[in-house]
Design a protein around this motif. Structure first.
Motif, PDB file in Angstrom:
ATOM      1  N   GLY A 221       0.812  -1.214   0.000  1.00 38.64           N
ATOM      2  CA  GLY A 221       0.000   0.000   0.000  1.00 38.64           C
ATOM      3  C   GLY A 221       0.842   1.260   0.000  1.00 38.64           C
ATOM      4  O   GLY A 221       1.988   1.260   0.437  1.00 38.64           O
ATOM      5  N   LEU A 222       0.240   2.341  -0.483  1.00 32.33           N
ATOM      6  CA  LEU A 222       0.915   3.647  -0.540  1.00 32.33           C
ATOM      7  C   LEU A 222       0.049   4.712   0.110  1.00 32.33           C
ATOM      8  O   LEU A 222      -1.181   4.673   0.015  1.00 32.33           O
ATOM      9  CB  LEU A 222       1.181   4.066  -1.989  1.00 32.33           C
ATOM     10  N   HIS A 223       0.720   5.686   0.739  1.00 26.44           N
ATOM     11  CA  HIS A 223       0.050   6.853   1.315  1.00 26.44           C
ATOM     12  C   HIS A 223       0.704   8.083   0.705  1.00 26.44           C
ATOM     13  O   HIS A 223       1.898   8.307   0.874  1.00 26.44           O
ATOM     14  CB  HIS A 223       0.210   6.870   2.837  1.00 26.44           C
ATOM     15  N   GLU A 224      -0.077   8.849  -0.015  1.00 29.59           N
ATOM     16  CA  GLU A 224       0.437  10.064  -0.647  1.00 29.59           C
ATOM     17  C   GLU A 224       0.303  11.224   0.336  1.00 29.59           C
ATOM     18  O   GLU A 224      -0.782  11.516   0.832  1.00 29.59           O
ATOM     19  CB  GLU A 224      -0.362  10.357  -1.913  1.00 29.59           C
TER      20      GLU A 224
ATOM     21  N   VAL B 141       4.595   7.563   0.563  1.00 28.96           N
ATOM     22  CA  VAL B 141       5.212   6.809   1.647  1.00 28.96           C
ATOM     23  C   VAL B 141       4.629   5.398   1.629  1.00 28.96           C
ATOM     24  O   VAL B 141       3.413   5.241   1.511  1.00 28.96           O
ATOM     25  CB  VAL B 141       4.910   7.490   3.006  1.00 28.96           C
ATOM     26  N   PRO B 142       5.467   4.370   1.744  1.00 29.44           N
ATOM     27  CA  PRO B 142       4.907   3.017   1.835  1.00 29.44           C
ATOM     28  C   PRO B 142       3.923   2.950   3.001  1.00 29.44           C
ATOM     29  O   PRO B 142       4.233   3.373   4.125  1.00 29.44           O
ATOM     30  CB  PRO B 142       6.126   2.132   2.095  1.00 29.44           C
ATOM     31  N   GLY B 143       2.720   2.450   2.736  1.00 35.03           N
ATOM     32  CA  GLY B 143       1.675   2.421   3.751  1.00 35.03           C
ATOM     33  C   GLY B 143       2.089   1.810   5.073  1.00 35.03           C
ATOM     34  O   GLY B 143       1.852   2.407   6.126  1.00 35.03           O
ATOM     35  N   PRO B 144       2.732   0.624   5.080  1.00 40.31           N
ATOM     36  CA  PRO B 144       3.111   0.037   6.353  1.00 40.31           C
ATOM     37  C   PRO B 144       4.090   0.902   7.159  1.00 40.31           C
ATOM     38  O   PRO B 144       4.177   0.756   8.369  1.00 40.31           O
ATOM     39  CB  PRO B 144       3.761  -1.290   5.953  1.00 40.31           C
ATOM     40  N   GLY B 145       4.790   1.812   6.517  1.00 36.23           N
ATOM     41  CA  GLY B 145       5.713   2.704   7.216  1.00 36.23           C
ATOM     42  C   GLY B 145       5.144   4.073   7.491  1.00 36.23           C
ATOM     43  O   GLY B 145       5.820   4.929   8.066  1.00 36.23           O
ATOM     44  N   TYR B 146       3.880   4.298   7.092  1.00 31.16           N
ATOM     45  CA  TYR B 146       3.324   5.639   7.253  1.00 31.16           C
ATOM     46  C   TYR B 146       3.207   6.044   8.722  1.00 31.16           C
ATOM     47  O   TYR B 146       3.438   7.196   9.068  1.00 31.16           O
ATOM     48  CB  TYR B 146       1.958   5.768   6.565  1.00 31.16           C
ATOM     49  N   GLY B 147       2.865   5.123   9.606  1.00 31.15           N
ATOM     50  CA  GLY B 147       2.747   5.455  11.025  1.00 31.15           C
ATOM     51  C   GLY B 147       4.049   6.002  11.584  1.00 31.15           C
ATOM     52  O   GLY B 147       4.061   7.022  12.279  1.00 31.15           O
ATOM     53  N   THR B 148       5.152   5.359  11.269  1.00 30.58           N
ATOM     54  CA  THR B 148       6.456   5.826  11.734  1.00 30.58           C
ATOM     55  C   THR B 148       6.778   7.185  11.136  1.00 30.58           C
ATOM     56  O   THR B 148       7.266   8.086  11.835  1.00 30.58           O
ATOM     57  CB  THR B 148       7.547   4.791  11.363  1.00 30.58           C
ATOM     58  N   HIS B 149       6.476   7.353   9.854  1.00 30.43           N
ATOM     59  CA  HIS B 149       6.690   8.636   9.169  1.00 30.43           C
ATOM     60  C   HIS B 149       5.870   9.743   9.836  1.00 30.43           C
ATOM     61  O   HIS B 149       6.389  10.819  10.149  1.00 30.43           O
ATOM     62  CB  HIS B 149       6.303   8.493   7.693  1.00 30.43           C
ATOM     63  N   ALA B 150       4.579   9.493  10.057  1.00 31.25           N
ATOM     64  CA  ALA B 150       3.701  10.493  10.658  1.00 31.25           C
ATOM     65  C   ALA B 150       4.099  10.790  12.099  1.00 31.25           C
ATOM     66  O   ALA B 150       4.088  11.955  12.521  1.00 31.25           O
ATOM     67  CB  ALA B 150       2.244  10.025  10.590  1.00 31.25           C
ATOM     68  N   ASN B 151       4.477   9.760  12.858  1.00 31.18           N
ATOM     69  CA  ASN B 151       4.881   9.975  14.246  1.00 31.18           C
ATOM     70  C   ASN B 151       6.069  10.922  14.336  1.00 31.18           C
ATOM     71  O   ASN B 151       6.113  11.805  15.195  1.00 31.18           O
ATOM     72  CB  ASN B 151       5.250   8.653  14.922  1.00 31.18           C
TER      73      ASN B 151
END
Length: 185
Positions: free
Chosen positions: A50-53, A59-69
């Protein structure tokens, strides 16, 4: 209409209701994970590919939480993502959803804050019986900034209100919920 036809129609309707609920739960799980800095919970709302724009970044979706944090932790004392209106079109194991969102952010120092209003435009896919986000595109359509004060004019620090935590010490994780738990502003 025969009994078999009525049962088949009822089963199809129940599947649609079940899918709609699972899709909305996935979207809400994403927001809760972001607000509680629970990267694992956020990741659970995305498929592995998955992707989160975010703006121009994907950002790769599974890594979005770490990115957002990392971004939210650097800039804000607290944040709350609210999912409001939600529409969803389901076609088999693919769904397209549009969810309006209000993001509220308390700046470091707790004197100012901002509200971002926009939408999550998602393509979700049901794989192995589970709905998750395959692609999320976020819009920001309104941005407001201002003084972060209670109606009395007082700032949050010292107000005595229960304060949420950005981890699993947040009162929402406590089981059973008791009156003895939680820190205050």
């Amino acid at each position: 209409m025969t009994t078999e036809e009525r049962l088949a129609a009822l089963e199809a309707k129940m599947q649609e209701i079940s899918d709609r609920q699972a899709i909305f739960e996935c979207i809400k799980r994403n927001s809760r994970g972001n607000d509680r800095f629970d990267a694992e919970l956020t990741a659970s709302s995305y498929h592995e590919d998955g992707l989160h724009e975010v703006g121009r970044n994907r950002v790769p979706g599974p890594g979005y939480g770490t990115h957002a944090n990392a971004a939210h932790g650097k800039l804000f004392e607290a944040n709350l993502h609210n999912v409001t209106m939600h529409l969803c079109e389901i076609d088999g194991d693919v769904a397209h959803a549009e969810s309006y969102s209000l993001g509220m952010f308390l700046d470091k120092g707790c004197e100012t804050g901002r509200v971002l209003a926009g939408r999550y435009i998602d393509r979700l896919e049901k794989r192995d019986g589970e709905w998750r986000i395959a692609l999320r595109r976020s819009t920001v359509e309104i941005a407001l900034e201002g003084k972060a004060a209670l109606p009395t004019g007082a700032l949050l620090p010292g107000s005595g209100y229960l304060r949420g935590n950005r981890d699993r010490t947040d009162p929402s994780y406590e089981r059973p919920l008791t009156a003895e738990f939680g820190c205050r502003w």
